[in-house]
Design a protein around this motif. Sequence first.
Motif, PDB file in Angstrom:
ATOM      1  N   THR A 131      -5.894 -71.942  11.936  1.00 32.62           N
ATOM      2  CA  THR A 131      -6.525 -70.649  12.163  1.00 32.62           C
ATOM      3  C   THR A 131      -7.465 -70.757  13.348  1.00 32.62           C
ATOM      4  OG1 THR A 131      -6.437 -70.178   9.790  1.00 32.62           O
ATOM      5  CG2 THR A 131      -7.883 -68.797  11.128  1.00 32.62           C
ATOM      6  N   ALA A 132      -7.238 -69.924  14.356  1.00 28.73           N
ATOM      7  CA  ALA A 132      -8.090 -69.877  15.546  1.00 28.73           C
ATOM      8  C   ALA A 132      -8.802 -68.531  15.563  1.00 28.73           C
ATOM      9  CB  ALA A 132      -7.270 -70.047  16.811  1.00 28.73           C
ATOM     10  N   THR A 133     -10.134 -68.550  15.599  1.00 28.73           N
ATOM     11  CA  THR A 133     -10.935 -67.334  15.550  1.00 28.73           C
ATOM     12  C   THR A 133     -11.815 -67.257  16.775  1.00 28.73           C
ATOM     13  OG1 THR A 133     -10.971 -67.480  13.139  1.00 28.73           O
ATOM     14  CG2 THR A 133     -12.538 -65.982  14.165  1.00 28.73           C
ATOM     15  N   SER A 134     -11.680 -66.175  17.520  1.00 23.73           N
ATOM     16  CA  SER A 134     -12.516 -65.894  18.678  1.00 23.73           C
ATOM     17  C   SER A 134     -12.744 -64.389  18.699  1.00 23.73           C
ATOM     18  CB  SER A 134     -11.848 -66.398  19.953  1.00 23.73           C
ATOM     19  OG  SER A 134     -12.660 -66.145  21.090  1.00 23.73           O
ATOM     20  N   ASP A 135     -12.588 -63.735  19.882  1.00 21.84           N
ATOM     21  CA  ASP A 135     -12.623 -62.281  19.889  1.00 21.84           C
ATOM     22  C   ASP A 135     -11.422 -61.708  19.154  1.00 21.84           C
ATOM     23  OD1 ASP A 135     -10.913 -63.279  21.895  1.00 21.84           O
ATOM     24  OD2 ASP A 135     -10.960 -61.349  22.944  1.00 21.84           O
ATOM     25  N   GLU A 136     -10.372 -62.516  18.991  1.00 26.92           N
ATOM     26  CA  GLU A 136      -9.235 -62.194  18.152  1.00 26.92           C
ATOM     27  C   GLU A 136      -8.996 -63.367  17.205  1.00 26.92           C
ATOM     28  OE1 GLU A 136      -5.869 -61.244  20.515  1.00 26.92           O
ATOM     29  OE2 GLU A 136      -6.799 -59.516  21.490  1.00 26.92           O
ATOM     30  N   LYS A 137      -8.031 -63.177  16.308  1.00 29.67           N
ATOM     31  CA  LYS A 137      -7.732 -64.215  15.324  1.00 29.67           C
ATOM     32  C   LYS A 137      -6.244 -64.498  15.335  1.00 29.67           C
ATOM     33  CE  LYS A 137      -8.333 -65.360  10.412  1.00 29.67           C
ATOM     34  NZ  LYS A 137      -8.840 -64.864   9.115  1.00 29.67           N
ATOM     35  N   ALA A 204      -0.355 -77.292  21.012  1.00 29.83           N
ATOM     36  CA  ALA A 204       0.791 -76.541  21.525  1.00 29.83           C
ATOM     37  C   ALA A 204       0.810 -75.114  20.990  1.00 29.83           C
ATOM     38  CB  ALA A 204       2.085 -77.259  21.156  1.00 29.83           C
ATOM     39  N   GLU A 205       0.467 -74.931  19.711  1.00 28.60           N
ATOM     40  CA  GLU A 205       0.475 -73.590  19.131  1.00 28.60           C
ATOM     41  C   GLU A 205      -0.618 -72.708  19.710  1.00 28.60           C
ATOM     42  OE1 GLU A 205       2.409 -71.989  17.018  1.00 28.60           O
ATOM     43  OE2 GLU A 205       3.833 -73.639  16.830  1.00 28.60           O
ATOM     44  N   LEU A 206      -1.763 -73.314  20.044  1.00 28.14           N
ATOM     45  CA  LEU A 206      -2.893 -72.535  20.541  1.00 28.14           C
ATOM     46  C   LEU A 206      -2.836 -72.274  22.039  1.00 28.14           C
ATOM     47  CD1 LEU A 206      -6.030 -73.881  18.654  1.00 28.14           C
ATOM     48  CD2 LEU A 206      -4.691 -71.836  18.199  1.00 28.14           C
ATOM     49  N   ALA A 207      -1.968 -72.957  22.750  1.00 28.65           N
ATOM     50  CA  ALA A 207      -1.961 -72.849  24.211  1.00 28.65           C
ATOM     51  C   ALA A 207      -1.777 -71.409  24.701  1.00 28.65           C
ATOM     52  CB  ALA A 207      -0.894 -73.762  24.808  1.00 28.65           C
ATOM     53  N   PRO A 208      -0.801 -70.630  24.205  1.00 32.51           N
ATOM     54  CA  PRO A 208      -0.689 -69.234  24.683  1.00 32.51           C
ATOM     55  C   PRO A 208      -1.916 -68.391  24.336  1.00 32.51           C
ATOM     56  CG  PRO A 208       1.323 -69.941  23.590  1.00 32.51           C
ATOM     57  CD  PRO A 208       0.298 -70.980  23.298  1.00 32.51           C
ATOM     58  N   PHE A 209      -2.440 -68.553  23.121  1.00 34.86           N
ATOM     59  CA  PHE A 209      -3.629 -67.803  22.718  1.00 34.86           C
ATOM     60  C   PHE A 209      -4.822 -68.177  23.583  1.00 34.86           C
ATOM     61  CE2 PHE A 209      -7.397 -67.722  19.803  1.00 34.86           C
ATOM     62  CZ  PHE A 209      -7.554 -66.349  19.798  1.00 34.86           C
ATOM     63  N   GLN A 214      -8.698 -66.961  27.957  1.00 29.37           N
ATOM     64  CA  GLN A 214      -9.335 -67.318  29.222  1.00 29.37           C
ATOM     65  C   GLN A 214      -9.180 -66.188  30.249  1.00 29.37           C
ATOM     66  OE1 GLN A 214      -7.240 -71.123  29.654  1.00 29.37           O
ATOM     67  NE2 GLN A 214      -9.231 -72.131  29.765  1.00 29.37           N
ATOM     68  N   ARG A 215      -8.023 -65.540  30.247  1.00 29.97           N
ATOM     69  CA  ARG A 215      -7.845 -64.405  31.169  1.00 29.97           C
ATOM     70  C   ARG A 215      -8.799 -63.274  30.833  1.00 29.97           C
ATOM     71  NH1 ARG A 215      -2.244 -65.679  30.520  1.00 29.97           N
ATOM     72  NH2 ARG A 215      -2.071 -64.081  28.914  1.00 29.97           N
ATOM     73  N   ARG A 216      -8.947 -62.968  29.555  1.00 28.38           N
ATOM     74  CA  ARG A 216      -9.879 -61.904  29.162  1.00 28.38           C
ATOM     75  C   ARG A 216     -11.313 -62.281  29.500  1.00 28.38           C
ATOM     76  NH1 ARG A 216      -6.705 -62.254  24.561  1.00 28.38           N
ATOM     77  NH2 ARG A 216      -8.423 -63.133  23.340  1.00 28.38           N
ATOM     78  N   LEU A 217     -11.676 -63.550  29.286  1.00 28.57           N
ATOM     79  CA  LEU A 217     -13.023 -63.995  29.612  1.00 28.57           C
ATOM     80  C   LEU A 217     -13.284 -63.890  31.111  1.00 28.57           C
ATOM     81  CD1 LEU A 217     -15.712 -65.322  28.868  1.00 28.57           C
ATOM     82  CD2 LEU A 217     -14.572 -67.549  29.057  1.00 28.57           C
ATOM     83  N   ALA A 218     -12.327 -64.342  31.935  1.00 31.96           N
ATOM     84  CA  ALA A 218     -12.492 -64.260  33.384  1.00 31.96           C
ATOM     85  C   ALA A 218     -12.608 -62.808  33.847  1.00 31.96           C
ATOM     86  CB  ALA A 218     -11.317 -64.949  34.077  1.00 31.96           C
ATOM     87  N   ARG A 219     -11.821 -61.915  33.234  1.00 31.02           N
ATOM     88  CA  ARG A 219     -11.904 -60.498  33.586  1.00 31.02           C
ATOM     89  C   ARG A 219     -13.273 -59.932  33.250  1.00 31.02           C
ATOM     90  NH1 ARG A 219      -9.003 -57.266  29.282  1.00 31.02           N
ATOM     91  NH2 ARG A 219     -10.964 -57.916  28.287  1.00 31.02           N
ATOM     92  N   ASP A 220     -13.782 -60.220  32.058  1.00 32.23           N
ATOM     93  CA  ASP A 220     -15.091 -59.690  31.666  1.00 32.23           C
ATOM     94  C   ASP A 220     -16.209 -60.301  32.501  1.00 32.23           C
ATOM     95  OD1 ASP A 220     -13.796 -58.189  29.801  1.00 32.23           O
ATOM     96  OD2 ASP A 220     -14.344 -59.433  28.082  1.00 32.23           O
ATOM     97  N   GLN A 221     -16.082 -61.586  32.848  1.00 34.86           N
ATOM     98  CA  GLN A 221     -17.097 -62.204  33.700  1.00 34.86           C
ATOM     99  C   GLN A 221     -17.104 -61.576  35.095  1.00 34.86           C
ATOM    100  OE1 GLN A 221     -16.003 -66.354  33.441  1.00 34.86           O
ATOM    101  NE2 GLN A 221     -17.661 -66.802  31.998  1.00 34.86           N
ATOM    102  N   ALA A 222     -15.918 -61.286  35.626  1.00 39.44           N
ATOM    103  CA  ALA A 222     -15.849 -60.660  36.957  1.00 39.44           C
ATOM    104  C   ALA A 222     -16.470 -59.276  36.940  1.00 39.44           C
ATOM    105  CB  ALA A 222     -14.398 -60.596  37.418  1.00 39.44           C
TER     106      ALA A 222
END
Length: 367
Positions: A131-137, A204-209, A214-222
């Motif tokens: 289970t990976a929990t961040s801004d999404e799960k 391997a399972e978490l790599a796409p998530f 990271q893309r969402r974080l970079a967008r919000d930081q920009a």
Amino acid sequence: MTALRDFVADLMERQGAAVETLEPDGLAVIAPPEIRAAFGWPELARLGFGAELPPAAQRIGIEGDWLERFGALLADRGRRAERQIVLDQPPAAGDPERLIGHALDLPNAVWRFQGQRTTWTRCLLIAFRATATSDEKRENILWMGFNTGTGAALGDVLPRLRASLADQPWRTPDPAVREAAGPGWDAAHLEARVRPMLDAAVRAELAPFLRSMQRRLARDQARLHGYHDDLRRESLKRLVALEGVEGAKADADRQREQLRIAAIEREYRAKLDDLSHNYALRVTVDWIQTLELFVPVQRLDALIRRRKGERLIHLDWHPLARLAEPPPCDWGLGLNSMRLVCDERLHLTEPAGQECLSRLRQTLLPR
């Protein structure tokens, strides 16, 4: 919802309840005291599982906390099982030397086929929930398998074994089969094999998530940087315009703009900290279930010769999967931790692997 109804009916009967099927898609349950206390049901409960409910029935579905309550009733039962695979006429490996040649890639050694025999082996099939929990799960079920007889990971054999189990009758292993399969692994050996493979599978399972996060974080930081940078530039322009201007009003304006720049910088740092908190990732890994299979195999023996020595290895060909497992690897996967490296502001924690593996030591190992 027929599958859920059948599951609840079977669970209630195993708990000592009397169950009768109702139409449409319902159950009538005469519940013993333990079930009434666990679910708050009356002695005669009517349950409905479909869009249309029987008269006076309580709706049961996968929403809400019903699955958790049923899981609490099950507790740890069914989390470990043993099963013997029965094949009337197990097929033999057609060309063992060709199978070994496909499995082995030895640029600095040669191999010689030594023999083939029919035997039994133990295969551990282990399931984990990551289970990976961040801004999404995100939740994933991870399966891994090992052949304790040869020490190899099952690889592509694992999904074929799992797919074929539905057509196999359930049978408790015979004492002679247990003896032929040999002893299982001890706790230290099991942990040494499970941990690196589990880390690699979670990675391997978490790599796409993780890439999406990271893309969402970079967008919000920009966006955050652009907004506050524009505010700061406007204040700096006004400060430049006040250079060389004297007077009490000009001094007050300069002080006001300097305070505004400091406030913009404080707000920017605070917003970055908020982003870091919102995108922080926590990964937990929980053991779900273990199935120990006793399967008939064709064991292929190969002698590997190098300049400084030789070694005899064993490869198993699985008639049920009609596939040979990969050769064992002494070096494992070379992974010692679950450190996922990404943006410096993205705080990641190790999975709860130690607690999970401590439960493996107590519950998972063959008795």
